[in-house]
Design a protein around this motif. Sequence first.
Motif, PDB file in Angstrom:
ATOM      1  N   PRO A 141       0.938  -1.205  -0.058  1.00  0.00           N
ATOM      2  CA  PRO A 141       0.111   0.011  -0.028  1.00  0.00           C
ATOM      3  C   PRO A 141       0.752   1.324  -0.121  1.00  0.00           C
ATOM      4  O   PRO A 141       1.928   1.095   0.654  1.00  0.00           O
ATOM      5  N   LYS A 142       0.476   2.393  -0.664  1.00  0.00           N
ATOM      6  CA  LYS A 142       0.980   3.605  -0.752  1.00  0.00           C
ATOM      7  C   LYS A 142       0.807   4.279   0.640  1.00  0.00           C
ATOM      8  O   LYS A 142      -0.121   4.412   1.074  1.00  0.00           O
ATOM      9  N   SER A 143       1.938   4.853   1.127  1.00  0.00           N
ATOM     10  CA  SER A 143       1.796   5.657   2.437  1.00  0.00           C
ATOM     11  C   SER A 143       0.938   6.740   2.125  1.00  0.00           C
ATOM     12  O   SER A 143       1.060   7.482   1.026  1.00  0.00           O
ATOM     13  N   PRO A 144      -0.033   7.166   2.853  1.00  0.00           N
ATOM     14  CA  PRO A 144      -0.877   8.286   2.873  1.00  0.00           C
ATOM     15  C   PRO A 144      -0.032   9.597   2.637  1.00  0.00           C
ATOM     16  O   PRO A 144      -0.551  10.491   1.978  1.00  0.00           O
ATOM     17  N   GLU A 145       0.812   9.576   3.750  1.00  0.00           N
ATOM     18  CA  GLU A 145       1.761  11.013   3.406  1.00  0.00           C
ATOM     19  C   GLU A 145       2.547  11.180   2.498  1.00  0.00           C
ATOM     20  O   GLU A 145       2.579  12.000   1.725  1.00  0.00           O
ATOM     21  N   ARG A 146       3.001  10.089   1.967  1.00  0.00           N
ATOM     22  CA  ARG A 146       3.912  10.110   0.481  1.00  0.00           C
ATOM     23  C   ARG A 146       2.890  10.319  -0.526  1.00  0.00           C
ATOM     24  O   ARG A 146       3.165  11.244  -1.492  1.00  0.00           O
ATOM     25  N   GLY A 147       1.853   9.719  -0.602  1.00  0.00           N
ATOM     26  CA  GLY A 147       0.645  10.144  -1.742  1.00  0.00           C
ATOM     27  C   GLY A 147       0.266  11.485  -1.638  1.00  0.00           C
ATOM     28  O   GLY A 147      -0.021  12.112  -2.703  1.00  0.00           O
ATOM     29  N   ALA A 148      -0.073  11.922  -0.336  1.00  0.00           N
ATOM     30  CA  ALA A 148      -0.680  13.339  -0.333  1.00  0.00           C
ATOM     31  C   ALA A 148       0.460  14.210  -0.856  1.00  0.00           C
ATOM     32  O   ALA A 148       0.187  15.591  -1.275  1.00  0.00           O
ATOM     33  N   ASP A 149       1.762  14.180  -0.208  1.00  0.00           N
ATOM     34  CA  ASP A 149       3.025  15.115  -0.632  1.00  0.00           C
ATOM     35  C   ASP A 149       3.092  14.923  -1.982  1.00  0.00           C
ATOM     36  O   ASP A 149       3.388  16.122  -2.638  1.00  0.00           O
ATOM     37  N   ALA A 150       3.249  13.834  -2.816  1.00  0.00           N
ATOM     38  CA  ALA A 150       3.392  13.701  -4.228  1.00  0.00           C
ATOM     39  C   ALA A 150       2.203  14.381  -4.961  1.00  0.00           C
ATOM     40  O   ALA A 150       2.691  15.208  -6.021  1.00  0.00           O
ATOM     41  N   ALA A 151       1.194  14.266  -4.667  1.00  0.00           N
ATOM     42  CA  ALA A 151      -0.193  14.797  -5.145  1.00  0.00           C
ATOM     43  C   ALA A 151       0.106  16.801  -4.975  1.00  0.00           C
ATOM     44  O   ALA A 151      -0.266  17.296  -5.991  1.00  0.00           O
ATOM     45  N   ALA A 152       0.631  16.965  -3.627  1.00  0.00           N
ATOM     46  CA  ALA A 152       0.690  18.411  -3.588  1.00  0.00           C
ATOM     47  C   ALA A 152       1.996  18.897  -4.519  1.00  0.00           C
ATOM     48  O   ALA A 152       1.861  20.064  -4.910  1.00  0.00           O
ATOM     49  N   ARG A 153       3.041  17.925  -4.552  1.00  0.00           N
ATOM     50  CA  ARG A 153       4.086  18.637  -5.363  1.00  0.00           C
ATOM     51  C   ARG A 153       3.583  18.707  -6.814  1.00  0.00           C
ATOM     52  O   ARG A 153       4.103  19.632  -7.542  1.00  0.00           O
ATOM     53  N   ALA A 154       2.796  17.702  -7.209  1.00  0.00           N
ATOM     54  CA  ALA A 154       2.480  17.689  -8.559  1.00  0.00           C
ATOM     55  C   ALA A 154       1.550  18.902  -8.930  1.00  0.00           C
ATOM     56  O   ALA A 154       1.705  19.553 -10.007  1.00  0.00           O
ATOM     57  N   LEU A 155       0.643  19.237  -7.977  1.00  0.00           N
ATOM     58  CA  LEU A 155      -0.065  20.168  -8.195  1.00  0.00           C
ATOM     59  C   LEU A 155       0.402  21.655  -8.333  1.00  0.00           C
ATOM     60  O   LEU A 155       0.437  22.379  -9.106  1.00  0.00           O
ATOM     61  N   GLN A 156       1.669  21.755  -7.354  1.00  0.00           N
ATOM     62  CA  GLN A 156       2.212  22.840  -7.282  1.00  0.00           C
ATOM     63  C   GLN A 156       2.902  23.008  -8.746  1.00  0.00           C
ATOM     64  O   GLN A 156       3.179  24.175  -9.256  1.00  0.00           O
ATOM     65  N   ALA A 157       3.552  21.869  -9.374  1.00  0.00           N
ATOM     66  CA  ALA A 157       4.488  22.238 -10.805  1.00  0.00           C
ATOM     67  C   ALA A 157       3.508  22.386 -11.772  1.00  0.00           C
ATOM     68  O   ALA A 157       3.655  23.046 -12.700  1.00  0.00           O
ATOM     69  N   VAL A 158       2.133  21.851 -11.711  1.00  0.00           N
ATOM     70  CA  VAL A 158       1.293  22.147 -12.624  1.00  0.00           C
ATOM     71  C   VAL A 158       0.820  23.675 -12.441  1.00  0.00           C
ATOM     72  O   VAL A 158       0.870  24.241 -13.583  1.00  0.00           O
ATOM     73  N   LEU A 159       0.523  24.228 -11.360  1.00  0.00           N
ATOM     74  CA  LEU A 159       0.164  25.428 -11.330  1.00  0.00           C
ATOM     75  C   LEU A 159       1.227  26.472 -11.850  1.00  0.00           C
ATOM     76  O   LEU A 159       0.899  27.607 -12.281  1.00  0.00           O
ATOM     77  N   VAL A 160       2.454  26.217 -11.436  1.00  0.00           N
ATOM     78  CA  VAL A 160       3.499  27.089 -12.005  1.00  0.00           C
ATOM     79  C   VAL A 160       3.620  27.193 -13.461  1.00  0.00           C
ATOM     80  O   VAL A 160       3.667  28.147 -14.009  1.00  0.00           O
ATOM     81  N   SER A 161       3.495  25.918 -14.226  1.00  0.00           N
ATOM     82  CA  SER A 161       3.587  25.799 -15.407  1.00  0.00           C
ATOM     83  C   SER A 161       2.494  26.349 -16.031  1.00  0.00           C
ATOM     84  O   SER A 161       2.898  27.205 -17.075  1.00  0.00           O
ATOM     85  N   LEU A 162       1.415  26.298 -15.622  1.00  0.00           N
ATOM     86  CA  LEU A 162       0.193  27.140 -16.260  1.00  0.00           C
ATOM     87  C   LEU A 162       0.224  28.784 -16.180  1.00  0.00           C
ATOM     88  O   LEU A 162      -0.131  29.192 -16.823  1.00  0.00           O
ATOM     89  N   GLU A 163       0.533  28.942 -14.932  1.00  0.00           N
ATOM     90  CA  GLU A 163       1.071  30.620 -14.867  1.00  0.00           C
ATOM     91  C   GLU A 163       1.990  30.923 -15.657  1.00  0.00           C
ATOM     92  O   GLU A 163       1.853  31.971 -16.473  1.00  0.00           O
ATOM     93  N   ASP A 164       3.160  30.117 -16.059  1.00  0.00           N
ATOM     94  CA  ASP A 164       3.967  30.377 -17.059  1.00  0.00           C
ATOM     95  C   ASP A 164       3.814  30.524 -18.435  1.00  0.00           C
ATOM     96  O   ASP A 164       4.328  31.432 -19.095  1.00  0.00           O
ATOM     97  N   SER A 165       2.793  29.778 -18.600  1.00  0.00           N
ATOM     98  CA  SER A 165       2.079  29.910 -19.895  1.00  0.00           C
ATOM     99  C   SER A 165       1.028  30.961 -20.197  1.00  0.00           C
ATOM    100  O   SER A 165       0.372  30.786 -21.211  1.00  0.00           O
ATOM    101  N   LYS A 166       0.840  31.504 -19.433  1.00  0.00           N
ATOM    102  CA  LYS A 166      -0.217  32.546 -19.235  1.00  0.00           C
ATOM    103  C   LYS A 166      -1.806  32.015 -19.454  1.00  0.00           C
ATOM    104  O   LYS A 166      -2.551  32.692 -20.221  1.00  0.00           O
TER     105      LYS A 166
END
Length: 147
Positions: free
Chosen positions: A26-51
Motif C-alpha cells: 500500500p502507498k503511504s498516505p503521507e507520501r501520496g498526499a505529498d506527491a499530489a501536492a508537489r504535482a499540483l504545485q508544478a502544474v500551477l507554476v507551469s500554467l501561470e508561466d504559459s499565461k
Amino acid sequence: MHVLLLKEGRALTTVHAKGRTPVVIPKSPERGADAAARALQAVLVSLEDSKAENIVTIDIAGKSALGDHMVVVSGRSNRHVLAIADHLMTDLKDEGFGNARVEGLDGGDWVLIDTGDIIVHVFRPEIREFYNIEKMWAPDLDEGTLH
C-alpha cells in the motif's frame, strides 16, 4: 500464503498463483498526499508561466478515484490551448513526474492531461463555458477559488 512484515510492523500478504508472487504494497498516505501536492504545485507554476487564464483548482480527493485535484484553465485560442498543454507536459516530465496521458491534441478546443494525481482540462473559453465542468465537480464554487 506468505506473510511479510514491513518496518512499521504492518503485515503484507502475498498469494502464489501459477508460479507468480504478486506483492501489493500500500502507498503511504503521507507520501501520496505529498506527491499530489508537489504535482499540483508544478502544474500551477507551469500554467501561470504559459499565461493560462481563469485557473480553477478543485479538490476531488475522496469524491473520485480519478485523482486528488482537478485543474480547469482557459487558453485564448486553439494555438494557446495547445501551447499550454505542450508546455505543461514538458514541465511535468522535466520535474520527474513522467509522461502524462493526453487527449485532444488534434483539435485544440479541449485538451485533457491526466498525471494520475492531477487532471488538467485546458479549454478555449467558449468550449469551457459550454461544458461548465467546474459546476459539475464543485457546484458551490465561488470566485475565491480562482488563481
